[in-house]
Design an enzyme around this catalytic site. Structure first.
Site, PDB file in Angstrom:
ATOM      1  N   LYS A 132       0.832  -1.201   0.000  1.00 51.37           N
ATOM      2  CA  LYS A 132       0.000   0.000   0.000  1.00 51.37           C
ATOM      3  C   LYS A 132       0.879   1.270   0.000  1.00 51.37           C
ATOM      4  O   LYS A 132       2.093   1.185   0.237  1.00 51.37           O
ATOM      5  CB  LYS A 132      -0.935  -0.034   1.214  1.00 51.37           C
ATOM      6  CG  LYS A 132      -1.914  -1.216   1.179  1.00 51.37           C
ATOM      7  CD  LYS A 132      -2.883  -1.180   2.365  1.00 51.37           C
ATOM      8  CE  LYS A 132      -3.835  -2.367   2.318  1.00 51.37           C
ATOM      9  NZ  LYS A 132      -4.868  -2.294   3.391  1.00 51.37           N
TER      10      LYS A 132
ATOM     11  N   TYR B 135     -11.913  -2.579  -3.338  1.00 52.47           N
ATOM     12  CA  TYR B 135     -12.543  -2.680  -2.012  1.00 52.47           C
ATOM     13  C   TYR B 135     -14.069  -2.567  -2.093  1.00 52.47           C
ATOM     14  O   TYR B 135     -14.693  -2.109  -1.132  1.00 52.47           O
ATOM     15  CB  TYR B 135     -11.967  -1.606  -1.100  1.00 52.47           C
ATOM     16  CG  TYR B 135     -10.566  -1.941  -0.614  1.00 52.47           C
ATOM     17  CD1 TYR B 135     -10.328  -3.105   0.133  1.00 52.47           C
ATOM     18  CD2 TYR B 135      -9.488  -1.117  -0.881  1.00 52.47           C
ATOM     19  CE1 TYR B 135      -9.055  -3.421   0.585  1.00 52.47           C
ATOM     20  CE2 TYR B 135      -8.200  -1.425  -0.438  1.00 52.47           C
ATOM     21  CZ  TYR B 135      -7.995  -2.577   0.303  1.00 52.47           C
ATOM     22  OH  TYR B 135      -6.743  -2.904   0.753  1.00 52.47           O
TER      23      TYR B 135
ATOM     24  N   ASN C 171      -1.907  -0.173   6.989  1.00 50.72           N
ATOM     25  CA  ASN C 171      -1.378  -1.452   7.453  1.00 50.72           C
ATOM     26  C   ASN C 171      -0.531  -2.171   6.401  1.00 50.72           C
ATOM     27  O   ASN C 171      -0.481  -3.400   6.356  1.00 50.72           O
ATOM     28  CB  ASN C 171      -2.525  -2.336   7.947  1.00 50.72           C
ATOM     29  CG  ASN C 171      -3.587  -2.557   6.878  1.00 50.72           C
ATOM     30  OD1 ASN C 171      -3.426  -2.124   5.738  1.00 50.72           O
ATOM     31  ND2 ASN C 171      -4.655  -3.233   7.237  1.00 50.72           N
TER      32      ASN C 171
ATOM     33  N   HIS D  12      -2.023  -5.426   1.273  1.00 51.91           N
ATOM     34  CA  HIS D  12      -3.321  -6.031   1.001  1.00 51.91           C
ATOM     35  C   HIS D  12      -3.074  -7.447   0.502  1.00 51.91           C
ATOM     36  O   HIS D  12      -2.074  -7.696  -0.163  1.00 51.91           O
ATOM     37  CB  HIS D  12      -4.065  -5.246  -0.089  1.00 51.91           C
ATOM     38  CG  HIS D  12      -5.186  -6.024  -0.711  1.00 51.91           C
ATOM     39  ND1 HIS D  12      -6.426  -6.123  -0.139  1.00 51.91           N
ATOM     40  CD2 HIS D  12      -5.235  -6.786  -1.837  1.00 51.91           C
ATOM     41  CE1 HIS D  12      -7.202  -6.888  -0.901  1.00 51.91           C
ATOM     42  NE2 HIS D  12      -6.499  -7.305  -1.940  1.00 51.91           N
TER      43      HIS D  12
ATOM     44  N   GLU E  83      -9.777  -9.606  -8.222  1.00 50.93           N
ATOM     45  CA  GLU E  83      -8.783  -8.554  -7.988  1.00 50.93           C
ATOM     46  C   GLU E  83      -7.580  -8.634  -8.940  1.00 50.93           C
ATOM     47  O   GLU E  83      -7.035  -7.603  -9.347  1.00 50.93           O
ATOM     48  CB  GLU E  83      -8.293  -8.633  -6.539  1.00 50.93           C
ATOM     49  CG  GLU E  83      -9.382  -8.277  -5.526  1.00 50.93           C
ATOM     50  CD  GLU E  83      -8.983  -8.604  -4.091  1.00 50.93           C
ATOM     51  OE1 GLU E  83      -7.833  -9.043  -3.865  1.00 50.93           O
ATOM     52  OE2 GLU E  83      -9.824  -8.416  -3.202  1.00 50.93           O
TER      53      GLU E  83
HETATM   54  N1  LIG Z   1     -12.018   0.097  11.235  1.00 48.12           N
HETATM   55  C1  LIG Z   1     -11.198   0.518  10.277  1.00 48.12           C
HETATM   56  N2  LIG Z   1     -10.660   1.760  10.341  1.00 48.12           N
HETATM   57  C2  LIG Z   1      -9.838   2.213   9.368  1.00 48.12           C
HETATM   58  N3  LIG Z   1      -9.459   1.483   8.310  1.00 48.12           N
HETATM   59  C3  LIG Z   1      -9.955   0.233   8.205  1.00 48.12           C
HETATM   60  C4  LIG Z   1     -10.843  -0.318   9.184  1.00 48.12           C
HETATM   61  N4  LIG Z   1     -11.162  -1.576   8.811  1.00 48.12           N
HETATM   62  C5  LIG Z   1     -10.505  -1.793   7.648  1.00 48.12           C
HETATM   63  N5  LIG Z   1      -9.770  -0.705   7.289  1.00 48.12           N
HETATM   64  C6  LIG Z   1      -8.940  -0.567   6.087  1.00 48.12           C
HETATM   65  O1  LIG Z   1      -9.610  -1.236   5.024  1.00 48.12           O
HETATM   66  C7  LIG Z   1      -8.804  -2.333   4.565  1.00 48.12           C
HETATM   67  C8  LIG Z   1      -9.719  -3.452   4.149  1.00 48.12           C
HETATM   68  O2  LIG Z   1     -10.333  -3.996   5.300  1.00 48.12           O
HETATM   69  P1  LIG Z   1     -10.521  -5.575   5.463  1.00 48.12           P
HETATM   70  O3  LIG Z   1     -11.553  -5.795   6.503  1.00 48.12           O
HETATM   71  O4  LIG Z   1     -10.732  -6.195   4.118  1.00 48.12           O
HETATM   72  O5  LIG Z   1      -9.114  -6.007   6.069  1.00 48.12           O
HETATM   73  P2  LIG Z   1      -7.993  -6.942   5.446  1.00 48.12           P
HETATM   74  O6  LIG Z   1      -8.619  -7.991   4.583  1.00 48.12           O
HETATM   75  O7  LIG Z   1      -7.107  -7.391   6.527  1.00 48.12           O
HETATM   76  O8  LIG Z   1      -7.170  -5.908   4.541  1.00 48.12           O
HETATM   77  P3  LIG Z   1      -6.943  -5.963   2.965  1.00 48.12           P
HETATM   78  O9  LIG Z   1      -8.285  -6.211   2.302  1.00 48.12           O
HETATM   79  O10 LIG Z   1      -6.346  -4.621   2.612  1.00 48.12           O
HETATM   80  O11 LIG Z   1      -6.000  -7.112   2.728  1.00 48.12           O
HETATM   81  C9  LIG Z   1      -7.881  -2.627   5.736  1.00 48.12           C
HETATM   82  O12 LIG Z   1      -6.734  -3.310   5.356  1.00 48.12           O
HETATM   83  C10 LIG Z   1      -7.586  -1.233   6.236  1.00 48.12           C
HETATM   84  O13 LIG Z   1      -6.638  -0.576   5.403  1.00 48.12           O
HETATM   85 MG   LIG Z   2      -9.755  -7.544   2.876  1.00 49.29          MG
END
Ligand SMILES: Nc1ncnc2c1ncn2[C@@H]1O[C@H](COP(=O)(O)OP(=O)(O)OP(=O)(O)O)[C@@H](O)[C@H]1O
Ligand SMILES: [Mg+2]
Length: 145
Positions: A9, A49, A112, A115, A126
């Protein structure tokens, strides 16, 4: 063999952690099938997303994901989808286990670092956002995988 998508990211690129992420991925036995650096536009970020559309963090997430260049990585490994999820760790880096990318390299719940596709269905959706050619085509003459 299973294909999956990883993204470093914008925070990972800004923090100069691209090499570190790639090192960990290769060290875990993944084969890199494709690699691209690019800046997402709004449409691409929303598509990536789309399952989170309407959630409170969606707008900020799209802003963050379009805030700078990312590195998209097409990966192949047996059981690759779930193995990559294990390698990156929990969404919130402060809750992610030691030894995982997010657990070791830190960040915030939004920023974080990486992805990873979370299911075969999501990987299938994706991957073509970044690597539109079909399987095998990246091995044609003139391209090194
Ligand atoms: N509560 C939150 N507050 C802020 N950002 C969030 C929150 N929840 C998710 N995100 C952001 O949205 C992304 C997608 O959320 P998801 O629940 O799919 O988590 P993930 O699957 O671990 O991450 P990714 O899809 O990026 O691999 C997260 O990686 C983070 O960057
Ligand atoms: Mg995710």
């Amino acid at each position: 063999m299973e294909r999956t998508l990883c993204i470093v990211k914008p925070d990972g690129v800004r923090r100069k952690l691209v090499g570190e992420v790639l090192r960990r991925i290769e060290g875990a036995g993944f084969r890199i099938e494709g690699l691209r650096m690019l800046r997402l536009n709004r449409e691409q970020a929303e598509l990536l997303y789309d399952i989170h559309l309407g959630k409170p963090f969606f707008e900020d997430l799209v802003k963050f994901m379009t805030s700078g260049p990312i590195v998209a990585i097409l990966l192949e490994k047996e059981n690759g989808i779930s193995d990559l999820r294990d390698l990156i760790g929990e969404t919130d880096p402060s809750l992610a286990r030691r030894g995982t990318i997010r657990g070791d390299l830190g960040g915030t719940k939004q920023e974080n670092l990486v992805h990873a596709s979370d299911s075969p269905l999501r990987a299938e959706k994706e991957i073509p956002i970044f690597f539109p050619k079909t399987e095998g085509e990246y091995k044609s003459a003139g391209e090194v995988r």
